[in-house]
Design a protein around this motif. Structure first.
Motif, PDB file in Angstrom:
ATOM      1  N   MET A   1     -10.885  69.280 -74.332  1.00 43.42           N
ATOM      2  CA  MET A   1     -11.446  70.519 -74.889  1.00 43.42           C
ATOM      3  C   MET A   1     -12.659  70.981 -74.071  1.00 43.42           C
ATOM      4  O   MET A   1     -12.866  72.177 -73.895  1.00 43.42           O
TER       5      MET A   1
ATOM      6  N   LEU B   1      -8.283  74.179 -74.035  1.00 42.66           N
ATOM      7  CA  LEU B   1      -8.085  73.650 -75.391  1.00 42.66           C
ATOM      8  C   LEU B   1      -9.307  73.860 -76.273  1.00 42.66           C
ATOM      9  O   LEU B   1      -9.201  73.843 -77.495  1.00 42.66           O
TER      10      LEU B   1
ATOM     11  N   ARG C   1     -10.679  76.394 -77.033  1.00 42.16           N
ATOM     12  CA  ARG C   1     -10.527  77.604 -77.859  1.00 42.16           C
ATOM     13  C   ARG C   1      -9.836  77.307 -79.183  1.00 42.16           C
ATOM     14  O   ARG C   1      -9.783  78.162 -80.060  1.00 42.16           O
ATOM     15  N   TYR C   2      -9.301  76.104 -79.325  1.00 41.96           N
ATOM     16  CA  TYR C   2      -8.533  75.749 -80.528  1.00 41.96           C
ATOM     17  C   TYR C   2      -9.067  74.476 -81.185  1.00 41.96           C
ATOM     18  O   TYR C   2      -8.326  73.519 -81.422  1.00 41.96           O
TER      19      TYR C   2
ATOM     20  N   ARG D   1      -9.992  73.619 -84.219  1.00 41.43           N
ATOM     21  CA  ARG D   1      -9.421  73.197 -85.508  1.00 41.43           C
ATOM     22  C   ARG D   1      -8.025  72.626 -85.330  1.00 41.43           C
ATOM     23  O   ARG D   1      -7.680  71.616 -85.942  1.00 41.43           O
ATOM     24  N   THR D   2      -7.225  73.268 -84.504  1.00 38.45           N
ATOM     25  CA  THR D   2      -5.865  72.781 -84.261  1.00 38.45           C
ATOM     26  C   THR D   2      -5.909  71.397 -83.626  1.00 38.45           C
ATOM     27  O   THR D   2      -5.185  70.488 -84.044  1.00 38.45           O
TER      28      THR D   2
END
Length: 151
Positions: free
Chosen positions: A88, A93, A95-96, A98-99
């Motif tokens: 991340m 990554l 940007r996501y 929570r996912t």
């Protein structure tokens, strides 16, 4: 989270961090954290506590080492979040969050649950493994952030 998969995943992660991101220090900290945490601390604690596993007739698979703390839970709680954090930080990554958090959490929980389901660990073994794994995750992450902010 079997040993062969974890070793391959660690090696791939180290190659990605070094070759793609050019982050030698991060790779070294990652490796030291995993080796000291999982191989050093977890293995040492098993020999200190020497807790026997659940009764043989309750197990679906055979394990011969001591039970406390769960090495699979320790490794999953340290390696998966740490790998996700690094990916991340240096890729899209981030940007996501929570996912990524949901996916990592589901993987970590499923590994701990599987150890209990297979009859090779007690709940307390898994909880102790998670606690130690997350502690080493945060410690390793802290060191990475300190080193990266210095340079």
């Amino acid at each position: 989270a079997n040993e062969e998969f974890v070793i391959i995943a660690i090696l791939v992660m180290l190659l990605v961090v070094v070759l793609a991101f050019r982050k030698w220090r991060v790779a070294l900290i990652y490796l030291i954290g995993v080796v000291v945490g999982n191989l050093g601390v977890n293995s040492s604690l098993k020999n200190v506590f020497k807790r026997e596993r659940p009764a043989e007739e309750l197990r679906l698979v055979s394990e011969s080492s001591f039970s406390f703390p769960s090495g699979h839970s320790f490794a999953s709680a340290m390696i998966y979040p740490l790998t996700a954090y690094i990916l991340m930080r240096y890729t899209g990554l981030g940007r996501y969050p929570r996912t990524v958090a949901v996916v990592v959490t589901l993987i970590v929980l499923s590994i701990g649950f599987s150890r209990i389901y297979l009859g090779v660990h007690f709940l307390t073994d898994v909880l102790a493994g998670y606690s130690l794994g997350y502690a080493f995750y945060y410690l390793t992450r802290f060191v990475i952030e300190k080193v990266e902010n210095v340079t």
